[in-house]
Design a protein around this motif. Structure first.
Motif, PDB file in Angstrom:
ATOM      1  N   TRP A 193       0.865  -1.131   0.065  1.00  0.00           N
ATOM      2  CA  TRP A 193       0.005   0.016  -0.079  1.00  0.00           C
ATOM      3  C   TRP A 193       0.948   1.388   0.031  1.00  0.00           C
ATOM      4  N   LEU A 194       2.074   1.398   0.861  1.00  0.00           N
ATOM      5  CA  LEU A 194       2.868   2.479   1.036  1.00  0.00           C
ATOM      6  C   LEU A 194       3.561   2.739  -0.467  1.00  0.00           C
ATOM      7  N   TRP A 195       3.918   1.468  -0.968  1.00  0.00           N
ATOM      8  CA  TRP A 195       4.724   1.565  -2.230  1.00  0.00           C
ATOM      9  C   TRP A 195       3.746   2.284  -3.445  1.00  0.00           C
ATOM     10  N   SER A 196       2.620   1.545  -3.520  1.00  0.00           N
ATOM     11  CA  SER A 196       1.439   1.894  -4.535  1.00  0.00           C
ATOM     12  C   SER A 196       1.186   3.248  -4.437  1.00  0.00           C
ATOM     13  N   GLY A 197       1.175   3.808  -3.254  1.00  0.00           N
ATOM     14  CA  GLY A 197       0.696   5.209  -2.859  1.00  0.00           C
ATOM     15  C   GLY A 197       1.794   6.163  -3.465  1.00  0.00           C
ATOM     16  N   ALA A 204     -11.321   6.531  10.812  1.00  0.00           N
ATOM     17  CA  ALA A 204     -10.676   7.965  10.787  1.00  0.00           C
ATOM     18  C   ALA A 204      -9.480   7.990  10.114  1.00  0.00           C
ATOM     19  N   LEU A 205      -8.507   7.103  10.140  1.00  0.00           N
ATOM     20  CA  LEU A 205      -7.151   6.655   9.818  1.00  0.00           C
ATOM     21  C   LEU A 205      -7.305   6.876   8.160  1.00  0.00           C
ATOM     22  N   VAL A 206      -8.159   5.990   7.691  1.00  0.00           N
ATOM     23  CA  VAL A 206      -8.644   5.917   6.247  1.00  0.00           C
ATOM     24  C   VAL A 206      -9.101   7.317   5.780  1.00  0.00           C
ATOM     25  N   ILE A 207     -10.032   7.995   6.334  1.00  0.00           N
ATOM     26  CA  ILE A 207     -10.352   9.081   5.750  1.00  0.00           C
ATOM     27  C   ILE A 207      -9.032  10.152   5.695  1.00  0.00           C
ATOM     28  N   LEU A 208      -8.305  10.048   6.732  1.00  0.00           N
ATOM     29  CA  LEU A 208      -7.138  10.926   6.488  1.00  0.00           C
ATOM     30  C   LEU A 208      -6.054  10.551   5.310  1.00  0.00           C
ATOM     31  N   ALA A 209      -5.976   9.153   5.339  1.00  0.00           N
ATOM     32  CA  ALA A 209      -4.843   8.787   4.322  1.00  0.00           C
ATOM     33  C   ALA A 209      -5.549   9.258   2.880  1.00  0.00           C
ATOM     34  N   MET A 210      -6.837   9.376   2.774  1.00  0.00           N
ATOM     35  CA  MET A 210      -7.555   9.699   1.364  1.00  0.00           C
ATOM     36  C   MET A 210      -7.689  11.227   1.375  1.00  0.00           C
ATOM     37  N   GLN A 211      -7.139  12.056   2.115  1.00  0.00           N
ATOM     38  CA  GLN A 211      -7.471  13.521   2.110  1.00  0.00           C
ATOM     39  C   GLN A 211      -6.873  14.039   0.786  1.00  0.00           C
ATOM     40  N   GLU A 212      -5.437  13.602   0.578  1.00  0.00           N
ATOM     41  CA  GLU A 212      -4.810  14.159  -0.572  1.00  0.00           C
ATOM     42  C   GLU A 212      -5.395  13.875  -2.066  1.00  0.00           C
ATOM     43  N   VAL A 231     -13.445   7.125   1.177  1.00  0.00           N
ATOM     44  CA  VAL A 231     -14.052   8.094   2.237  1.00  0.00           C
ATOM     45  C   VAL A 231     -15.410   7.820   2.552  1.00  0.00           C
ATOM     46  N   PHE A 232     -16.163   7.615   1.610  1.00  0.00           N
ATOM     47  CA  PHE A 232     -17.828   7.311   1.559  1.00  0.00           C
ATOM     48  C   PHE A 232     -17.916   6.194   2.426  1.00  0.00           C
ATOM     49  N   PHE A 233     -17.395   4.967   2.211  1.00  0.00           N
ATOM     50  CA  PHE A 233     -17.587   3.658   3.041  1.00  0.00           C
ATOM     51  C   PHE A 233     -16.878   3.860   4.335  1.00  0.00           C
ATOM     52  N   ALA A 234     -15.795   4.557   4.446  1.00  0.00           N
ATOM     53  CA  ALA A 234     -15.420   4.717   5.913  1.00  0.00           C
ATOM     54  C   ALA A 234     -16.191   5.491   6.805  1.00  0.00           C
ATOM     55  N   ALA A 235     -16.919   6.660   6.131  1.00  0.00           N
ATOM     56  CA  ALA A 235     -17.825   7.474   6.719  1.00  0.00           C
ATOM     57  C   ALA A 235     -18.927   6.891   7.462  1.00  0.00           C
ATOM     58  N   LEU A 236     -19.508   5.672   6.558  1.00  0.00           N
ATOM     59  CA  LEU A 236     -20.436   4.994   6.727  1.00  0.00           C
ATOM     60  C   LEU A 236     -19.964   3.926   7.957  1.00  0.00           C
ATOM     61  N   THR A 237     -18.960   3.591   7.991  1.00  0.00           N
ATOM     62  CA  THR A 237     -18.473   2.432   9.174  1.00  0.00           C
ATOM     63  C   THR A 237     -18.420   3.636  10.148  1.00  0.00           C
ATOM     64  N   LEU A 238     -18.157   4.823  10.410  1.00  0.00           N
ATOM     65  CA  LEU A 238     -18.167   5.452  11.422  1.00  0.00           C
ATOM     66  C   LEU A 238     -19.573   5.717  12.117  1.00  0.00           C
TER      67      LEU A 238
END
Length: 202
Positions: A124-128, A190-198, A151-158
């Protein structure tokens, strides 16, 4: 000067002179330019009152190789997130055991999520890093859509996590183990949402 440079210059000049985009597109179509070329030429400029046409950053082309890496990144993210949640829930059961003692299967169930994280986190880090666009470019539209959907699915999880907490509280069945597990799920989402911000704002 290439034909595409001519198209680029013509579009900029026409927009700067105040001609509507529809008239420019019609003129270009009448002279043989394709709909895709016209769309790209007009999309390269942003019109703002009182300013000449402002150039937009060009998007990175979605090649087959880039699509492959994007797919690997999405799979790796799903594997890391799913197994990280599983690992955190298992650790909670170990340190905050229920009335029944843990079985041998539960005690050894950490091996698979740990192995999955070791394998897929570097991927995941390399592909990013591999899919990061150049400074003068933007991500492909498909990549941005993937970021928004993630982010949509992560928000649904929250939201589902919050719903479960409120339900257990109202039912009077709130335990320390449940609170820790709910907090672990919320933290990972929340970490997924932060990772997808960029990716979302590119």
């Amino acid at each position: 000067m290439s034909r595409h440079s001519d198209l680029h210059q013509f579009t900029r000049t026409a927009l700067a002179d105040g001609h509507p985009a529809e008239d420019i597109a019609a003129a270009l179509a009448a002279t043989g330019w394709s709909a895709g070329e016209i769309r790209d030429a007009l999309g390269a400029w942003d019109i703002r009152p009182g300013l000449p046409p402002v150039p937009r950053r060009e998007r990175t082309a979605l090649t087959a190789g880039l699509a492959l890496v994007e797919g690997l990144q999405l799979v790796a993210l799903g594997m890391v997130v799913g197994h990280l949640v599983q690992l955190l829930l298992t650790l909670t059961d170990i340190f905050l055991p229920a009335a029944q003692p843990l079985s041998d299967w539960q005690l050894t169930s950490m091996r698979w999520p740990v192995a999955a994280i070791i394998v897929f986190l570097p991927l995941w880090l390399w592909s990013g890093w591999r899919t990061r666009p150049a400074p003068e470019q933007r991500r492909p539209a498909l990549s941005v859509w993937i970021g928004h959907l993630t982010v949509f699915f992560a928000a649904l999880t929250l939201l589902g996590d919050a719903l479960a907490i409120i339900y257990r509280f109202l039912a009077g069945d709130m335990t320390a183990a449940f609170v820790v597990k709910a907090a672990a799920v919320a933290l990972v989402a929340a970490l997924v949402i932060l990772a997808m911000q960029e990716r979302r704002h590119d």
